[in-house]
Design an enzyme around this catalytic site. Structure first.
Site, PDB file in Angstrom:
ATOM      1  N   GLU A  89     106.421  47.397  97.078  1.00  0.00           N
ATOM      2  CA  GLU A  89     105.492  48.586  97.938  1.00  0.00           C
ATOM      3  C   GLU A  89     105.104  48.236  99.506  1.00  0.00           C
ATOM      4  OE1 GLU A  89     102.718  48.436  94.725  1.00  0.00           O
ATOM      5  OE2 GLU A  89     103.649  49.631  93.606  1.00  0.00           O
ATOM      6  N   GLU A 120     116.108  31.206  83.679  1.00  0.00           N
ATOM      7  CA  GLU A 120     114.675  30.896  83.996  1.00  0.00           C
ATOM      8  C   GLU A 120     114.933  28.953  84.028  1.00  0.00           C
ATOM      9  OE1 GLU A 120     112.032  30.343  80.753  1.00  0.00           O
ATOM     10  OE2 GLU A 120     112.465  32.609  82.202  1.00  0.00           O
TER      11      GLU A 120
END
Length: 308
Positions: A89, A120
């Protein structure tokens, strides 16, 4: 694959059962939502307690970007997805280069949409990702609710070896003792409404921290004037209308005068703004902005000092 010592046997509050929601499955729909909302309302105070550390992280990131370096976000699962959202953004909002903020997500792009098994847990992959893309002078922010995600910790260790500055945001105050970073940002959100579901309070806290962090960085770099987004460039009709509105808000002048100024500035809102507020022509306004790294208030102060 090796598992770092920081990743073992850490009792995270986010994994515990929440005594306030043990009967949540017996509540009405409205009562369920109220119980979740009551937990969510605890998040802002937890974030507030971490603001001094977050402030230090912001200043380190600003220093890196001013030096021509980059900011890296590192996360897995929800943390990585929130980091990607925040970074994505920034270019349209503040007209910054797309490579200023780089996101490293365990499992890569595929894991943004669906879970990638064991991604992960791979600390070596985290280290490899950072070693390949980071460099001395960069700033690296890791995010992990538990404080023990191997991918994130491996990346931070690699960043440290490269000479980058590092910070880690965790929701587990018990995990901070053995993690070597420049800044530890601990946001203690406690037990989740649903035990272990860190997309809830922990995720909300990470979203707040990321939004505050990147917005503060943009402000410090002069990408705003007052609380207005003045780094937008008017390259289409929609954005031209928005920039004219911003100019009117910032100057108090009329539609036509602001539109004419934007035309003279070739669509550069900052140049038009400095031109209107200082009274100098657009050439001098642009030069003042160049001299102050695009910071409107500093450009205005420089012009004012020269006029005295």
């Amino acid at each position: 694959m090796t598992v770092p010592r920081q990743a073992v046997h850490v009792d995270s509050p986010t994994e515990r059962r929440n005594p306030r929601t043990t009967d949540i499955d017996q509540l009405t729909t409205l009562e369920i939502l109220r119980a979740i909302n009551a937990e969510d309302r605890l998040v802002p105070d937890a974030v507030a307690a971490a603001l001094p550390a977050l402030s230090t992280a912001v200043d380190l990131a600003v220093e890196s970007l001013r030096g021509g370096h980059r900011v890296h976000y590192v996360g897995a699962g929800t943390s990585g997805r929130l980091a990607m959202l925040d970074a994505a953004e920034l270019p349209p909002t503040y007209n910054v280069p797309s490579d200023w903020f780089v996101v490293h997500h365990a499992g890569g792009a595929t894991a943004l949409r669906s879970a990638v098994e064991n991604a992960e847990d791979d600390d070596e992959a985290g280290a490899s990702d950072l070693a390949r893309e980071a460099e001395r002078g960069d700033f690296v922010l890791g995010l992990t609710a538990s404080g023990r995600t191997p991918y994130v910790l491996g990346a931070l260790r690699a960043a440290h070896r490269l000479g980058a500055r590092t910070a880690l945001m965790v929701n587990n105050p018990l995990s901070t003792r053995s993690i070597d970073v420049d800044v530890m940002i601990t946001v203690d959100t406690g037990a989740e409404a649903i035990a272990g579901s860190t997309r809830m309070k922990a995720g909300t806290a990470q979203k707040q921290v990321l939004t505050a962090f990147s917005t503060a960085v943009m402000i410090k770099l002069g990408r705003t004037y007052s609380n207005l987004m003045v780094s937008v460039r008017a390259n289409n009709a929609k954005l031209r209308g928005r920039t004219v509105r911003i100019l009117r808000e910032a100057t108090g002048l009329g539609q036509q005068e602001c539109s004419d100024a934007l035309t003279k500035a070739r669509g550069d809102l900052k140049v038009a703004l400095v031109h209107l507020l200082s009274g100098v022509d657009t050439r001098r306004a642009a030069a003042a902005l160049t001299d102050t790294n695009g910071h409107v208030r500093r450009a205005l102060a420089t012009l004012s000092a020269k006029a005295v």
